[in-house]
Write a protein that holds these residues in place. Structure first.
Motif, short mmCIF file in Angstrom:
data_model
loop_
_atom_site.label_atom_id
_atom_site.label_comp_id
_atom_site.label_asym_id
_atom_site.label_seq_id
_atom_site.Cartn_x
_atom_site.Cartn_y
_atom_site.Cartn_z
N LYS A 73 -9.19 3.91 4.11
CA LYS A 73 -8.59 5.10 4.69
C LYS A 73 -9.64 6.17 4.94
CE LYS A 73 -4.13 4.12 2.55
NZ LYS A 73 -3.06 4.55 1.63
N GLY B 51 1.99 5.32 -0.34
CA GLY B 51 1.49 6.59 0.14
C GLY B 51 2.22 7.76 -0.47
N ASP C 279 0.88 -1.18 0.00
CA ASP C 279 0.00 0.00 0.00
C ASP C 279 0.90 1.22 0.00
OD1 ASP C 279 -2.99 0.94 0.56
OD2 ASP C 279 -1.65 2.19 1.77
N ASP D 105 -2.11 2.05 6.75
CA ASP D 105 -1.45 1.55 5.54
C ASP D 105 -0.89 0.14 5.71
OD1 ASP D 105 -1.24 4.38 3.95
OD2 ASP D 105 -0.87 4.62 6.08
#
Length: 568
Positions: free
Chosen positions: A527, A366, A364, A536
């Motif tokens: 989220k 970011g 995941d 995350d």
């Protein structure tokens, strides 16, 4: 405003007492007259139509006393000049005369009303729900000759009108027009848990609460069972507020809570003490009257035999057990089991690889003010249990923009589970190196071994390509409701200890941050749902799980000793 906390609420429930503060600042004369009025009403749908005086529980009278006694009267006692509580929240299981008592309270309000042309409303999530309360109120009027003379039943309009002063009790369905042109004195909202599923419910509740302010004696009563799904929306908000007031966390309030539920620890206890019928009387205030444990037992046994889904729904309605994690929380349903699935040796990726027959990796990614995370799931040889290990990355900008989590991030960095990267390229290369390491073990499948959220992953894809890791090994994993399988099935593996992890503080933090909600017919952890909290690493776990659910086979045989030696 008054402190309505009741810190000894569970002791009172166990003793068969109402979970209300001992020293409510009541106008005792108003409270007494209201209870006397309530007692003289008749139960309309029971043979003999007995007086509530003879069949209602003391808990119901305590609620009536609080509603009508928390007022300030003028000097000659002809009118109410102020209310010490304007909202009353009662959480009570089904079959405890909830609707009947609600109707009786509103009839008591009509009889005790001093305001000409006052309006009282019965509001429910559907017309049928509101009509059930109305029909009980109507039946109370028909059952009493004196009330039949005083009140005019306009049955086609579902309205009860006071011939004495023009006041009306009527039903309203719950929609955006519910308060159009209305300034009610009193509103009964039934089954709020169903309203929590309606997107505009908070707006309508705001209208209702704003409408009663026009009258000094205005009040709102919420009477509801627990939700048969994880609490959402306005129900979740009102329940959270009621609990915080009861527990002394919020003392400057105009809401009086009366909650019949087990404590958090008792709901979360794996031994499930709430399934013991000898404990049911704690949360069934009308036991021995409208309900008995013996009458509940057959359906309870059927629900338990049918499985956790049926049992949780039964328990939510009849014992006010919260669906999902079974506790007073909106957390991910796997959270209660996380700490019981620890194998500390799995804090090492080498250990996981040495024990696995195949692995999948979830990622995941970011942005500059977010975390990036990777999670490896291995399927253990022979036992087929899942084994888990995670890693996360943060740029320095995260420490600057997320001041509230800096201390946690520093701990994870000290643990070795968080890497502070100079830029996005560095963290992408670091993550790709771990993927290369797992690939070198021969434990990744030929296809769908590395799964990722496709958003914002250009640098990561470049780094993976540099490590010769591309499609079909690397694949996008659909997000949102399409992660339902992982969100709902991983908790079942945790519950049975079929998923072990290394007790990494990073992962425990992410698991604790996650919030679960219902969208359509699917539970989701996203989220957006979890807000500002960082999840995350858990999302990376879900991505890896979605690939492992495909029952993959490793590309090649794995010589654990030789592989570990190569990375020594």
């Amino acid at each position: 405003m008054t402190d309505f906390s009741c810190l000894d609420w569970f002791e009172k429930l166990k003793a068969g007492r109402s979970p209300l503060p001992d020293a409510l600042p009541l106008d005792h004369e108003e409270a007494r007259l209201a209870v006397e009025t309530f007692n003289k009403l008749r139960l309309p749908d029971v043979p003999g139509q007995p007086l509530l005086r003879d069949v209602a529980g003391q808990w119901a009278r305590d609620f009536v006393s609080a509603i009508f006694g928390l007022v300030e009267m003028n000097d000659d006692r002809t009118m109410i000049v102020n209310r010490k509580a304007r909202k009353f929240f009662q959480l009570v299981p089904k079959k405890n005369s909830k609707t009947t008592n609600g109707a009786a309270i509103m009839m008591t309000a009509m009889i005790r009303n001093r305001r000409p042309n006052a309006e009282f409303l019965l509001v429910g999530p559907t017309q049928a729900t509101a009509e059930r309360a109305y029909e009980q109120a109507e039946g109370m009027v028909k059952a009493d000759p004196w009330l039949s003379k005083r009140f005019h039943l306009r049955e086609h309009l579902k309205t009860i009108e006071d011939r004495k002063n023009g006041a009306k009790l009527r039903i309203r369905s719950f929609d955006n027009k519910v308060m159009t042109g209305a300034k009610p004195v009193g509103v009964l909202v039934d089954e709020l848990h169903e309203l929590g599923k309606i997107s505009y419910a908070a707006k309508v509740m705001t209208q209702i609460e704003g409408g009663i302010v026009a009258n000094a004696e205005g009040f709102v009563i919420i009477i509801t069972t627990q939700s048969d799904e994880p609490p959402t929306g306005i129900f979740k908000d009102e329940l959270k507020l009621a609990r915080s007031i009861r527990d002394g966390e919020f003392k400057d309030a105009e809401t009086l809570p009366m909650l019949y539920e087990f404590p958090t620890a008792m709901q979360a206890d794996k031994a499930q003490p709430w399934t013991d019928p000898t404990n049911w009387n704690i949360v069934l205030p009308n036991i021995g009257k409208s309900i008995t444990a013996e009458r509940l037992l057959p359906k309870f046994r059927e629900a338990r035999e049918a499985g956790i889904d049926k049992l949780s729904i039964w328990a939510s309605q009849h014992l006010n057990i919260e669906v999902g994690v079974g506790i007073g929380s909106d957390g991910w349903s796997g959270a209660p089991y996380w700490t019981s699935c620890v194998d500390k040796s799995l804090a090492s990726l080498n250990e996981l690889l040495a024990r696995s027959e195949v692995c999948t990796i979830g990622i995941d990614w970011g942005g500059a003010d977010d975390l990036a995370a990777l999670y490896v799931i291995g399927r253990e040889r022979k036992t087929k249990r899942w084994l888990g290990w995670g890693k996360a990355w943060a740029r320095k900008s995260v420490f600057e923009r997320r001041k509230g989590i800096v201390s946690s991030l520093e701990q994870f960095e000290a643990d070795g589970d968080l890497v502070v990267a100079a830029d996005g390229e560095e963290q992408a290369m670091s993550a790709a190196a771990i993927c290369r390491r797992v690939a070198d073990s021969g434990l990744l499948p030929e296809q769908a071994g590395i799964g990722l959220d496709s958003a914002g992953v250009a640098l990561l894809l470049d780094a993976l390509e540099a490590e010769e890791l591309t499609q079909p090994l690397v694949q996008a994993v659909a997000q949102g409701w399409k992660l339902q399988t992982a969100v709902s099935s991983v908790p079942l593996k945790l519950e049975d200890r079929r998923f072990l992890h290394g007790d990494q503080a990073l992962m425990a933090w992410a698991v604790g941050n996650a919030k679960q909600t219902l969208r359509g017919s699917n539970y989701v952890v996203t989220k957006e749902v979890s807000g500002a909290a960082k999840i995350d690493p858990l999302m990376a776990l879900f991505n890896a799980a979605m690939l492992m659910f495909q029952n993959p086979e490793a590309k090649g045989a794995f010589d654990a000793d030789a592989w570990i030696a190569s990375y020594a």
